[in-house]
Write a protein that holds these residues in place. Sequence first.
Motif, PDB file in Angstrom:
ATOM      1  N   GLU A   1      -7.185   2.789   4.370  1.00  0.00           N
ATOM      2  CA  GLU A   1      -6.622   1.642   5.101  1.00  0.00           C
ATOM      3  C   GLU A   1      -5.166   1.900   5.480  1.00  0.00           C
ATOM      4  OE1 GLU A   1      -6.363  -2.229   6.808  1.00  0.00           O
ATOM      5  OE2 GLU A   1      -8.039  -0.893   6.366  1.00  0.00           O
ATOM      6  N   LEU A   2      -4.382   2.413   4.540  1.00  0.00           N
ATOM      7  CA  LEU A   2      -2.973   2.726   4.788  1.00  0.00           C
ATOM      8  C   LEU A   2      -2.855   3.757   5.913  1.00  0.00           C
ATOM      9  CD1 LEU A   2       0.069   2.692   4.123  1.00  0.00           C
ATOM     10  CD2 LEU A   2      -0.415   4.352   2.305  1.00  0.00           C
ATOM     11  N   ASP A   3      -3.645   4.802   5.846  1.00  0.00           N
ATOM     12  CA  ASP A   3      -3.596   5.855   6.856  1.00  0.00           C
ATOM     13  C   ASP A   3      -3.997   5.318   8.233  1.00  0.00           C
ATOM     14  OD1 ASP A   3      -3.262   8.779   7.434  1.00  0.00           O
ATOM     15  OD2 ASP A   3      -5.359   8.529   8.059  1.00  0.00           O
TER      16      ASP A   3
ATOM     17  N   ASP B   1      -9.156   4.609  -3.261  1.00  0.00           N
ATOM     18  CA  ASP B   1      -9.465   5.497  -2.138  1.00  0.00           C
ATOM     19  C   ASP B   1      -9.575   4.697  -0.843  1.00  0.00           C
ATOM     20  OD1 ASP B   1      -9.446   7.693  -3.786  1.00  0.00           O
ATOM     21  OD2 ASP B   1     -11.621   7.745  -4.071  1.00  0.00           O
ATOM     22  N   ALA B   2     -10.188   3.511  -0.925  1.00  0.00           N
ATOM     23  CA  ALA B   2     -10.301   2.650   0.256  1.00  0.00           C
ATOM     24  C   ALA B   2      -8.909   2.216   0.731  1.00  0.00           C
ATOM     25  CB  ALA B   2     -11.159   1.422  -0.048  1.00  0.00           C
TER      26      ALA B   2
ATOM     27  N   LYS C   1      -8.713  -8.083  -3.882  1.00  0.00           N
ATOM     28  CA  LYS C   1     -10.031  -8.614  -3.497  1.00  0.00           C
ATOM     29  C   LYS C   1     -10.693  -7.757  -2.417  1.00  0.00           C
ATOM     30  CE  LYS C   1      -9.407 -13.506  -4.608  1.00  0.00           C
ATOM     31  NZ  LYS C   1      -9.238 -14.864  -4.051  1.00  0.00           N
ATOM     32  N   ALA C   2      -9.869  -7.186  -1.524  1.00  0.00           N
ATOM     33  CA  ALA C   2     -10.399  -6.339  -0.450  1.00  0.00           C
ATOM     34  C   ALA C   2     -10.796  -4.954  -0.953  1.00  0.00           C
ATOM     35  CB  ALA C   2      -9.368  -6.215   0.668  1.00  0.00           C
ATOM     36  N   GLY C   3     -10.404  -4.635  -2.190  1.00  0.00           N
ATOM     37  CA  GLY C   3     -10.751  -3.329  -2.762  1.00  0.00           C
ATOM     38  C   GLY C   3      -9.769  -2.230  -2.408  1.00  0.00           C
ATOM     39  N   PHE C   4      -8.603  -2.595  -1.854  1.00  0.00           N
ATOM     40  CA  PHE C   4      -7.613  -1.592  -1.477  1.00  0.00           C
ATOM     41  C   PHE C   4      -6.703  -1.186  -2.638  1.00  0.00           C
ATOM     42  CE2 PHE C   4      -8.016  -3.608   2.943  1.00  0.00           C
ATOM     43  CZ  PHE C   4      -9.040  -2.743   3.295  1.00  0.00           C
ATOM     44  N   ILE C   5      -6.584  -2.072  -3.622  1.00  0.00           N
ATOM     45  CA  ILE C   5      -5.852  -1.746  -4.843  1.00  0.00           C
ATOM     46  C   ILE C   5      -6.683  -2.246  -6.028  1.00  0.00           C
ATOM     47  CG2 ILE C   5      -3.600  -1.900  -3.698  1.00  0.00           C
ATOM     48  CD1 ILE C   5      -3.112  -4.558  -5.101  1.00  0.00           C
ATOM     49  N   ALA C   6      -6.384  -1.700  -7.199  1.00  0.00           N
ATOM     50  CA  ALA C   6      -7.118  -2.108  -8.399  1.00  0.00           C
ATOM     51  C   ALA C   6      -6.158  -2.192  -9.573  1.00  0.00           C
ATOM     52  CB  ALA C   6      -8.229  -1.095  -8.696  1.00  0.00           C
ATOM     53  N   GLU C   7      -6.493  -3.070 -10.508  1.00  0.00           N
ATOM     54  CA  GLU C   7      -5.689  -3.166 -11.724  1.00  0.00           C
ATOM     55  C   GLU C   7      -5.857  -1.866 -12.499  1.00  0.00           C
ATOM     56  OE1 GLU C   7      -6.853  -6.650 -13.901  1.00  0.00           O
ATOM     57  OE2 GLU C   7      -6.478  -7.975 -12.200  1.00  0.00           O
TER      58      GLU C   7
ATOM     59  N   LEU D   1       0.834  -1.206   0.000  1.00  0.00           N
ATOM     60  CA  LEU D   1       0.000   0.000   0.000  1.00  0.00           C
ATOM     61  C   LEU D   1       0.868   1.256   0.000  1.00  0.00           C
ATOM     62  CD1 LEU D   1      -2.786  -1.013   2.569  1.00  0.00           C
ATOM     63  CD2 LEU D   1      -2.968  -0.985   0.063  1.00  0.00           C
ATOM     64  N   ALA D   2       1.918   1.252   0.806  1.00  0.00           N
ATOM     65  CA  ALA D   2       2.798   2.423   0.885  1.00  0.00           C
ATOM     66  C   ALA D   2       3.510   2.669  -0.435  1.00  0.00           C
ATOM     67  CB  ALA D   2       3.813   2.234   2.014  1.00  0.00           C
ATOM     68  N   ASN D   3       3.963   1.605  -1.093  1.00  0.00           N
ATOM     69  CA  ASN D   3       4.625   1.753  -2.390  1.00  0.00           C
ATOM     70  C   ASN D   3       3.679   2.327  -3.436  1.00  0.00           C
ATOM     71  OD1 ASN D   3       7.509   0.842  -2.928  1.00  0.00           O
ATOM     72  ND2 ASN D   3       6.801  -0.723  -1.518  1.00  0.00           N
ATOM     73  N   LEU D   4       2.433   1.888  -3.391  1.00  0.00           N
ATOM     74  CA  LEU D   4       1.456   2.339  -4.387  1.00  0.00           C
ATOM     75  C   LEU D   4       0.967   3.755  -4.112  1.00  0.00           C
ATOM     76  CD1 LEU D   4      -0.590  -0.923  -4.999  1.00  0.00           C
ATOM     77  CD2 LEU D   4       1.199   0.092  -6.431  1.00  0.00           C
ATOM     78  N   LEU D   5       1.253   4.291  -2.940  1.00  0.00           N
ATOM     79  CA  LEU D   5       0.883   5.675  -2.646  1.00  0.00           C
ATOM     80  C   LEU D   5       1.625   6.634  -3.579  1.00  0.00           C
ATOM     81  CD1 LEU D   5      -0.719   7.542  -0.741  1.00  0.00           C
ATOM     82  CD2 LEU D   5       1.292   7.580   0.748  1.00  0.00           C
ATOM     83  N   LEU D   6       2.843   6.276  -3.949  1.00  0.00           N
ATOM     84  CA  LEU D   6       3.655   7.132  -4.812  1.00  0.00           C
ATOM     85  C   LEU D   6       3.271   7.030  -6.278  1.00  0.00           C
ATOM     86  CD1 LEU D   6       7.123   6.466  -3.134  1.00  0.00           C
ATOM     87  CD2 LEU D   6       5.609   8.429  -2.806  1.00  0.00           C
ATOM     88  N   GLU D   7       3.022   5.794  -6.739  1.00  0.00           N
ATOM     89  CA  GLU D   7       2.670   5.597  -8.150  1.00  0.00           C
ATOM     90  C   GLU D   7       2.212   4.158  -8.372  1.00  0.00           C
ATOM     91  OE1 GLU D   7       6.009   5.408 -10.946  1.00  0.00           O
ATOM     92  OE2 GLU D   7       7.340   5.191  -9.216  1.00  0.00           O
TER      93      GLU D   7
END
Length: 197
Positions: free
Chosen positions: A82-84, A77-78, A52-58, A10-16
């Motif tokens: 979650e990350l925060d 956004d979810a 599956k949890a909806g925290f990331i998407a393709e 999640l933290a890595n995907l916050l950047l890009e």
Amino acid sequence: MGNPLALAVLANLLLEPLHPYEMGRRLKETGKDRNIKYNRGSLYMVVEQLRKAGFIAEQETVRDTARPERTVYALTDAGRVELDDWMRELVAKPEHEYPKFGVALSLLGVLEPTVAVGLLGERLAALDREAEAISRETESTLDQGVLWVFLVEENYRLAVLDAERRFVTTLIEALKSTDYVRAWHEMFDEGKQTWER
């Protein structure tokens, strides 16, 4: 979610947006793999759980003739929420952990005092080597222009190592005391005689 690897994703995907392979490469490059254990299979499994949890998407599938298809994922956004929430909890709330050394300390009295002193001396030497290596790596990374906050976990590791080194040094001295050695032998020699009857 309770998996540190999921938090790192999640933290890595916050950047890009990233492909899982790139996420793993960044964990290694930044040294985060020292604190977050993973392998390629576990990384892909965590990515799927987060999807599956909806925290990331393709976001897209990249097709490159030299490589197989690669799916790039983005934070939803979810996922940001979650990350925060997760980071706030981890940073603010101390949690009791169960390190192996704590277990050993809770049972240290079963070792003959001179044996315990010798083993703790070995541990102290290993802690010194580890602290020296971390200091060298951190200094080298800072010299390359990396912002200090991205190495804060290494500063934490050094502080914990320093505290453990002080603790072990004090413990070694306590185990060498004639009062402790005498009491240990009285307790265990008497217990051994009882057991042999």
